[in-house]
Write a protein that holds these residues in place. Structure first.
Motif, short mmCIF file in Angstrom:
data_model
loop_
_atom_site.label_atom_id
_atom_site.label_comp_id
_atom_site.label_asym_id
_atom_site.label_seq_id
_atom_site.Cartn_x
_atom_site.Cartn_y
_atom_site.Cartn_z
N HIS A 133 8.50 -63.71 40.10
CA HIS A 133 9.39 -62.77 39.54
C HIS A 133 10.55 -63.62 38.88
N ASP A 134 11.12 -63.41 37.53
CA ASP A 134 12.08 -64.24 36.97
C ASP A 134 13.37 -63.59 37.07
N ILE A 135 14.27 -64.09 37.99
CA ILE A 135 15.76 -63.49 38.13
C ILE A 135 16.99 -64.30 37.52
N ARG A 136 16.52 -65.23 36.46
CA ARG A 136 17.42 -66.04 35.82
C ARG A 136 17.85 -65.19 34.56
N PRO A 137 19.18 -64.75 34.47
CA PRO A 137 19.51 -63.79 33.41
C PRO A 137 19.67 -64.69 32.00
N GLU A 138 19.59 -65.90 31.98
CA GLU A 138 19.45 -66.66 30.69
C GLU A 138 18.23 -67.02 30.60
N SER A 139 17.14 -66.79 31.20
CA SER A 139 15.94 -67.17 30.83
C SER A 139 15.46 -65.95 29.60
N PRO A 140 14.40 -66.35 28.85
CA PRO A 140 13.70 -65.58 27.98
C PRO A 140 12.82 -64.67 28.54
N THR A 141 12.39 -64.98 29.68
CA THR A 141 11.64 -64.18 30.49
C THR A 141 11.90 -63.49 31.76
N ALA A 147 -2.37 -77.38 40.22
CA ALA A 147 -1.02 -77.00 41.09
C ALA A 147 -0.13 -76.13 40.09
N ILE A 148 0.78 -75.76 40.70
CA ILE A 148 1.59 -74.80 39.92
C ILE A 148 3.26 -75.40 40.24
N LEU A 149 4.00 -75.53 39.44
CA LEU A 149 5.62 -75.94 39.41
C LEU A 149 6.21 -74.62 39.17
N ILE A 150 7.10 -74.41 40.22
CA ILE A 150 8.04 -73.18 40.00
C ILE A 150 9.32 -73.78 40.17
N PRO A 151 10.39 -73.29 38.94
CA PRO A 151 11.56 -73.50 38.94
C PRO A 151 12.72 -72.87 39.51
N PRO A 152 13.82 -73.28 39.96
CA PRO A 152 14.64 -72.41 40.61
C PRO A 152 14.87 -71.29 39.75
N GLY A 153 15.22 -69.97 40.60
CA GLY A 153 15.37 -68.67 39.82
C GLY A 153 14.22 -67.77 39.65
N VAL A 154 13.05 -68.60 39.87
CA VAL A 154 11.78 -67.73 39.79
C VAL A 154 11.25 -67.60 41.34
N CYS A 155 11.41 -66.13 41.48
CA CYS A 155 11.06 -65.82 42.97
C CYS A 155 9.44 -65.97 43.16
N HIS A 156 9.00 -66.20 44.31
CA HIS A 156 7.65 -66.47 44.44
C HIS A 156 7.23 -65.96 46.01
N GLY A 157 6.04 -65.36 46.05
CA GLY A 157 5.59 -64.99 47.32
C GLY A 157 3.94 -65.27 47.24
N PHE A 158 3.66 -65.47 48.38
CA PHE A 158 2.24 -66.08 48.52
C PHE A 158 1.18 -65.26 49.38
N TYR A 159 0.30 -64.54 49.15
CA TYR A 159 -0.58 -63.84 49.55
C TYR A 159 -2.07 -64.35 49.90
N HIS A 164 -2.24 -71.60 30.71
CA HIS A 164 -2.91 -70.40 31.22
C HIS A 164 -2.33 -69.09 30.87
N PRO A 165 -3.08 -68.14 30.51
CA PRO A 165 -2.55 -66.80 30.02
C PRO A 165 -1.79 -66.04 30.98
N GLU A 166 -2.04 -66.42 32.29
CA GLU A 166 -1.36 -65.44 33.34
C GLU A 166 -0.02 -66.23 33.73
N ILE A 167 0.16 -67.30 33.04
CA ILE A 167 1.74 -67.97 33.29
C ILE A 167 2.62 -67.46 32.26
N VAL A 168 3.27 -66.47 32.81
CA VAL A 168 4.16 -65.75 31.58
C VAL A 168 5.43 -65.72 31.73
N ILE A 169 5.99 -66.72 32.61
CA ILE A 169 7.23 -67.02 32.87
C ILE A 169 7.63 -68.29 32.59
N ASP A 170 8.97 -68.31 31.94
CA ASP A 170 9.46 -69.62 31.23
C ASP A 170 9.69 -70.57 32.47
#
Length: 180
Positions: A78-86, A102-114, A3-9
């Motif tokens: 929003h990605d806050i993992r310093p070692e991440s390419p994104t 469904a969306i899978l969100i790994p540790p270190g990726v901030c997430h909020g739901f509106y 999906h083009p909107e999935i831009v976080i590793d």
């Protein structure tokens, strides 16, 4: 599917197949084979009113797996993992029942739901609740670079008094180093 909107590793979108007939719709929302990283150990259902914002949260240890059962959710990432390419990248994804995914969100990726309207979402986590793994910041921190459609959404007490972005990142990095 990509999906083009999935831009976080590490963030994954899993498209569901809807089986429709005269009786209605059948949808599989989870299979162990869809997730290689970590298996969910707890499932939760959340009902949200329109103009509610949950988060922004980030976890040191656990993955989140979520889908919308009814309504519409704007998912901010929003990605806050310093070692991440994104590292430092932000993204928003609109989730509803069409398309169903469904969306899978790994540790270190901030997430909020509106929630644009009254909505229900189902989510699973890969670790049981641990306050040390429940970090967050204000939804409107400019560093998040998330363009929410509301400036005064309904927030929980916890989200109203959340840390600033810098403090959240420092706490994440402190916890991240201890588990890494």
């Amino acid at each position: 599917m990509c999906h083009p909107e999935i831009v976080i590793d590490g963030v994954k979108s899993i498209d569901f197949t809807q089986h429709k007939d005269d009786r209605g719709i059948f949808v599989e929302v989870y299979r162990n084979e869809w997730i290689d990283e970590t298996q969910p150990i707890q499932w939760n259902v959340v009902h949200s009113s329109a103009n509610t914002l949950r988060g922004v949260h980030v976890h040191v240890d656990h993955h989140d797996y979520l889908t919308v059962l009814s309504g519409v959710m704007l998912l901010g990432l929003h990605d806050i993992r310093p070692e991440s390419p994104t590292y430092g990248r932000s993204s928003t994804i609109e989730l509803s029942t069409e398309p169903s995914r469904a969306i899978l969100i790994p540790p270190g990726v901030c997430h909020g739901f509106y929630y644009l309207q009254p909505s229900i979402h189902l989510y699973a986590v890969s670790q049981y609740f641990n306050p040390a793994d429940e970090l967050g910041c204000r939804f409107d921190c400019p560093e998040l670079n998330l363009d929410w459609p509301a400036t005064s959404p309904l927030l929980s007490q916890r989200d109203q008094t959340a840390d600033n972005y810098t403090t959240m990142c420092e706490k994440f990095l402190s916890g991240h180093k201890s588990v890494g």
